[in-house]
Design a protein around this motif. Structure first.
Motif, PDB file in Angstrom:
ATOM      1  N   ILE A 177      47.820  50.475  12.839  1.00  0.00           N
ATOM      2  CA  ILE A 177      49.101  49.964  12.338  1.00  0.00           C
ATOM      3  C   ILE A 177      49.077  49.863  10.820  1.00  0.00           C
ATOM      4  O   ILE A 177      50.042  50.221  10.126  1.00  0.00           O
ATOM      5  CB  ILE A 177      49.415  48.601  12.981  1.00  0.00           C
ATOM      6  N   ALA A 178      47.948  49.367  10.284  1.00  0.00           N
ATOM      7  CA  ALA A 178      47.841  49.252   8.831  1.00  0.00           C
ATOM      8  C   ALA A 178      47.923  50.620   8.158  1.00  0.00           C
ATOM      9  O   ALA A 178      48.598  50.787   7.123  1.00  0.00           O
ATOM     10  CB  ALA A 178      46.538  48.554   8.470  1.00  0.00           C
ATOM     11  N   ARG A 179      47.253  51.611   8.752  1.00  0.00           N
ATOM     12  CA  ARG A 179      47.313  52.953   8.166  1.00  0.00           C
ATOM     13  C   ARG A 179      48.726  53.522   8.227  1.00  0.00           C
ATOM     14  O   ARG A 179      49.211  54.149   7.277  1.00  0.00           O
ATOM     15  CB  ARG A 179      46.339  53.885   8.886  1.00  0.00           C
ATOM     16  N   ASP A 180      49.406  53.284   9.366  1.00  0.00           N
ATOM     17  CA  ASP A 180      50.784  53.776   9.497  1.00  0.00           C
ATOM     18  C   ASP A 180      51.707  53.111   8.485  1.00  0.00           C
ATOM     19  O   ASP A 180      52.615  53.754   7.933  1.00  0.00           O
ATOM     20  CB  ASP A 180      51.286  53.535  10.915  1.00  0.00           C
ATOM     21  N   ARG A 181      51.514  51.828   8.227  1.00  0.00           N
ATOM     22  CA  ARG A 181      52.336  51.133   7.233  1.00  0.00           C
ATOM     23  C   ARG A 181      52.102  51.714   5.836  1.00  0.00           C
ATOM     24  O   ARG A 181      53.057  51.889   5.059  1.00  0.00           O
ATOM     25  CB  ARG A 181      52.003  49.643   7.254  1.00  0.00           C
ATOM     26  N   GLU A 182      50.843  51.992   5.536  1.00  0.00           N
ATOM     27  CA  GLU A 182      50.561  52.593   4.238  1.00  0.00           C
ATOM     28  C   GLU A 182      51.218  53.958   4.115  1.00  0.00           C
ATOM     29  O   GLU A 182      51.781  54.319   3.065  1.00  0.00           O
ATOM     30  CB  GLU A 182      49.053  52.704   4.048  1.00  0.00           C
ATOM     31  N   GLU A 183      51.166  54.729   5.189  1.00  0.00           N
ATOM     32  CA  GLU A 183      51.799  56.045   5.160  1.00  0.00           C
ATOM     33  C   GLU A 183      53.307  55.925   4.978  1.00  0.00           C
ATOM     34  O   GLU A 183      53.924  56.698   4.224  1.00  0.00           O
ATOM     35  CB  GLU A 183      51.476  56.803   6.447  1.00  0.00           C
ATOM     36  N   ARG A 184      53.917  54.957   5.688  1.00  0.00           N
ATOM     37  CA  ARG A 184      55.357  54.771   5.541  1.00  0.00           C
ATOM     38  C   ARG A 184      55.704  54.320   4.120  1.00  0.00           C
ATOM     39  O   ARG A 184      56.711  54.730   3.543  1.00  0.00           O
ATOM     40  CB  ARG A 184      55.855  53.758   6.557  1.00  0.00           C
ATOM     41  N   GLN A 186      54.071  54.970   1.395  1.00  0.00           N
ATOM     42  CA  GLN A 186      53.961  56.114   0.498  1.00  0.00           C
ATOM     43  C   GLN A 186      55.113  57.089   0.700  1.00  0.00           C
ATOM     44  O   GLN A 186      55.635  57.682  -0.252  1.00  0.00           O
ATOM     45  CB  GLN A 186      52.627  56.830   0.729  1.00  0.00           C
ATOM     46  N   LYS A 187      55.572  57.234   1.949  1.00  0.00           N
ATOM     47  CA  LYS A 187      56.653  58.165   2.245  1.00  0.00           C
ATOM     48  C   LYS A 187      57.965  57.718   1.636  1.00  0.00           C
ATOM     49  O   LYS A 187      58.754  58.543   1.151  1.00  0.00           O
ATOM     50  CB  LYS A 187      56.793  58.322   3.757  1.00  0.00           C
ATOM     51  N   PHE A 188      58.207  56.415   1.629  1.00  0.00           N
ATOM     52  CA  PHE A 188      59.467  55.900   1.098  1.00  0.00           C
ATOM     53  C   PHE A 188      59.337  55.482  -0.361  1.00  0.00           C
ATOM     54  O   PHE A 188      60.020  54.582  -0.834  1.00  0.00           O
ATOM     55  CB  PHE A 188      59.949  54.714   1.930  1.00  0.00           C
ATOM     56  N   GLY A 189      58.421  56.062  -1.085  1.00  0.00           N
ATOM     57  CA  GLY A 189      58.328  55.853  -2.519  1.00  0.00           C
ATOM     58  C   GLY A 189      57.701  54.550  -2.914  1.00  0.00           C
ATOM     59  O   GLY A 189      58.106  53.942  -3.910  1.00  0.00           O
ATOM     60  N   GLY A 190      56.718  54.079  -2.123  1.00  0.00           N
ATOM     61  CA  GLY A 190      56.010  52.858  -2.493  1.00  0.00           C
ATOM     62  C   GLY A 190      56.744  51.597  -2.108  1.00  0.00           C
ATOM     63  O   GLY A 190      56.365  50.500  -2.533  1.00  0.00           O
ATOM     64  N   SER A 192      58.054  48.454   0.165  1.00  0.00           N
ATOM     65  CA  SER A 192      57.318  47.537   1.058  1.00  0.00           C
ATOM     66  C   SER A 192      57.594  47.897   2.497  1.00  0.00           C
ATOM     67  O   SER A 192      58.649  48.435   2.828  1.00  0.00           O
ATOM     68  CB  SER A 192      57.714  46.088   0.784  1.00  0.00           C
ATOM     69  N   SER A 193      56.635  47.530   3.333  1.00  0.00           N
ATOM     70  CA  SER A 193      56.797  47.805   4.759  1.00  0.00           C
ATOM     71  C   SER A 193      57.905  47.009   5.365  1.00  0.00           C
ATOM     72  O   SER A 193      58.513  47.401   6.350  1.00  0.00           O
ATOM     73  CB  SER A 193      55.473  47.535   5.488  1.00  0.00           C
ATOM     74  N   SER A 194      58.202  45.805   4.760  1.00  0.00           N
ATOM     75  CA  SER A 194      59.270  44.981   5.321  1.00  0.00           C
ATOM     76  C   SER A 194      60.614  45.652   5.156  1.00  0.00           C
ATOM     77  O   SER A 194      61.499  45.530   5.993  1.00  0.00           O
ATOM     78  CB  SER A 194      59.268  43.605   4.646  1.00  0.00           C
ATOM     79  N   THR A 195      60.757  46.363   4.015  1.00  0.00           N
ATOM     80  CA  THR A 195      62.014  47.087   3.801  1.00  0.00           C
ATOM     81  C   THR A 195      62.162  48.188   4.827  1.00  0.00           C
ATOM     82  O   THR A 195      63.237  48.416   5.379  1.00  0.00           O
ATOM     83  CB  THR A 195      62.050  47.685   2.389  1.00  0.00           C
ATOM     84  N   ALA A 196      61.048  48.823   5.121  1.00  0.00           N
ATOM     85  CA  ALA A 196      61.105  49.891   6.122  1.00  0.00           C
ATOM     86  C   ALA A 196      61.390  49.347   7.493  1.00  0.00           C
ATOM     87  O   ALA A 196      62.017  50.007   8.312  1.00  0.00           O
ATOM     88  CB  ALA A 196      59.791  50.668   6.117  1.00  0.00           C
ATOM     89  N   LEU A 197      60.903  48.114   7.762  1.00  0.00           N
ATOM     90  CA  LEU A 197      61.129  47.542   9.090  1.00  0.00           C
ATOM     91  C   LEU A 197      62.581  47.158   9.282  1.00  0.00           C
ATOM     92  O   LEU A 197      63.106  47.203  10.385  1.00  0.00           O
ATOM     93  CB  LEU A 197      60.229  46.319   9.281  1.00  0.00           C
ATOM     94  N   SER A 198      63.253  46.676   8.190  1.00  0.00           N
ATOM     95  CA  SER A 198      64.603  46.135   8.346  1.00  0.00           C
ATOM     96  C   SER A 198      65.689  47.179   8.107  1.00  0.00           C
ATOM     97  O   SER A 198      66.821  46.987   8.541  1.00  0.00           O
ATOM     98  CB  SER A 198      64.814  44.965   7.371  1.00  0.00           C
ATOM     99  N   SER A 199      65.387  48.234   7.370  1.00  0.00           N
ATOM    100  CA  SER A 199      66.424  49.220   7.039  1.00  0.00           C
ATOM    101  C   SER A 199      66.494  50.278   8.110  1.00  0.00           C
ATOM    102  O   SER A 199      65.472  50.820   8.507  1.00  0.00           O
ATOM    103  CB  SER A 199      66.126  49.858   5.682  1.00  0.00           C
ATOM    104  N   PRO A 200      67.702  50.609   8.605  1.00  0.00           N
ATOM    105  CA  PRO A 200      67.836  51.658   9.613  1.00  0.00           C
ATOM    106  C   PRO A 200      67.593  53.014   9.004  1.00  0.00           C
ATOM    107  O   PRO A 200      67.835  53.229   7.812  1.00  0.00           O
ATOM    108  CB  PRO A 200      69.276  51.504  10.102  1.00  0.00           C
ATOM    109  N   PRO A 201      67.078  53.929   9.765  1.00  0.00           N
ATOM    110  CA  PRO A 201      66.863  55.283   9.231  1.00  0.00           C
ATOM    111  C   PRO A 201      68.175  55.959   8.880  1.00  0.00           C
ATOM    112  O   PRO A 201      69.125  55.917   9.663  1.00  0.00           O
ATOM    113  CB  PRO A 201      66.134  55.981  10.371  1.00  0.00           C
ATOM    114  N   SER A 202      68.225  56.492   7.718  1.00  0.00           N
ATOM    115  CA  SER A 202      69.447  57.193   7.265  1.00  0.00           C
ATOM    116  C   SER A 202      69.435  58.618   7.779  1.00  0.00           C
ATOM    117  O   SER A 202      68.401  59.268   7.820  1.00  0.00           O
ATOM    118  CB  SER A 202      69.533  57.177   5.736  1.00  0.00           C
ATOM    119  N   GLU A 203      70.592  59.058   8.154  1.00  0.00           N
ATOM    120  CA  GLU A 203      70.709  60.420   8.642  1.00  0.00           C
ATOM    121  C   GLU A 203      70.700  61.381   7.461  1.00  0.00           C
ATOM    122  O   GLU A 203      71.144  61.062   6.352  1.00  0.00           O
ATOM    123  CB  GLU A 203      71.994  60.586   9.444  1.00  0.00           C
TER     124      GLU A 203
END
Length: 300
Positions: A177-184, A186-190, A192-203
């Motif tokens: 899980i920690a590695r996946d969070r780091e990958e996410r 890095q993918k979303f430009g650095g 935070s993981s919390s932003t990735a958790l709360s924001s819906p994926p954009s089409e």
């Protein structure tokens, strides 16, 4: 005459004639003491009361041998001398009443002593048997305790291994899980993981772009999914996971953020499905939870 004397002595002491005859015969007429010993040793024999049948030519108490004439070395009968006849007559002289009573008294005392010795010997044997029985019982108890201790050690060792394996499995999931969070991140430009958790994926904008031409695009293959979990107290958790992550990652996330130290099940309400331990190792895509799903936490 010796057989008759031993037999009579036994009868005077109250022994049954049948038993007395057996005692005299089996001891070879070696005296009253040997006959008494034989009677005491064989008083519990199952055939002790069976009638005694003496061998042919050997009748206890018969006077045929005593009255037979003396034989010479050549086999012919010889007339005994007068002095020899007198000695034979003296040896056949019956005991007086007082002598008989004295002999019976002495034999009864001897028998009493022998019986006491026999009882003491039996008592010592019984004590020895009891000691052996207790010793064997203690040895069996010790063996039983040793087996129980070995079994408890085996059970404790097995539980320790199971706990260690469970701990290592959870740690592997946490690390993943920690590695996946780091990958996410890095993918979303650095971000935070919390932003990735709360924001819906954009089409992708290309999907709605009016400039797209040609045949309609194929169904999108999502590599992420949004999981919303309703907890026991009614609150919800929401997080984004990789489509190839196992369901165990969702469970660990719930344990860490919403149900610490609790034992629970994950359920899909529509259609209703209770996820088992085997499902925990399956990817979210295989379980049909991509691109989004709602799970409910219930008590086991």
């Amino acid at each position: 005459m010796a057989d008759y004397t031993t037999l009579e002595s036994l009868l005077e002491m109250g022994f049954d004639r049948n038993k007395a005859e057996k005692a005299v015969a089996h001891t070879g007429n070696q005296g009253i003491e040997r006959a008494m010993d034989w009677l005491m040793e064989h008083e519990n024999d199952p055939d002790i009361d069976e009638p005694y049948i003496p061998p042919a030519g050997n009748v206890i108490g018969s006077t045929e041998e005593q009255s037979s004439p003396l034989q010479s070395p050549s086999g012919t009968s010889e007339q005994p001398a007068t002095e020899n006849l007198e000695e034979v007559e003296d040896s056949k002289h019956p005991m007086t009443e007082e002598e008989r009573k004295e002999q019976v008294k002495r034999l009864e005392e001897l028998m009493r002593v022998r019986q006491e010795e026999r009882r003491e010997r039996q008592r010592q044997e019984e004590i020895e048997r009891e000691k052996q029985r207790r010793k064997q019982g203690q040895e069996l108890l010790h063996i039983k305790q040793k087996l129980q201790e070995d079994e408890m050690k085996k059970i404790a060792e097995q539980r320790r291994r199971e706990k260690l394996e469970d701990k290592l499995a959870k740690q592997r999931v946490k690390d993943k899980i920690a590695r996946d969070r780091e990958e996410r991140a890095q993918k979303f430009g650095g971000g935070s993981s919390s932003t990735a958790l709360s924001s819906p994926p954009s089409e992708a904008p290309s999907q709605s772009s009016p400039e797209s031409q040609g045949p309609p695009p194929a169904k999108k293959d999502y590599d992420e999914c949004r999981i919303q979990v309703r907890l026991l107290d009614g609150t919800t958790l929401s997080a984004v996971f990789k489509a190839q992550e196992p369901l165990a990652a969702v469970r660990v996330y719930v344990e860490m953020n919403g149900a610490p130290g609790q034992d629970f099940n994950l359920i899909s309400p529509y259609p209703r499905h209770i996820y088992t331990d085997l499902d925990m190792e399956k990817p979210l895509r295989e379980l049909g939870l991509v691109p989004s799903a709602v799970l409910v936490v219930t008590k086991k």
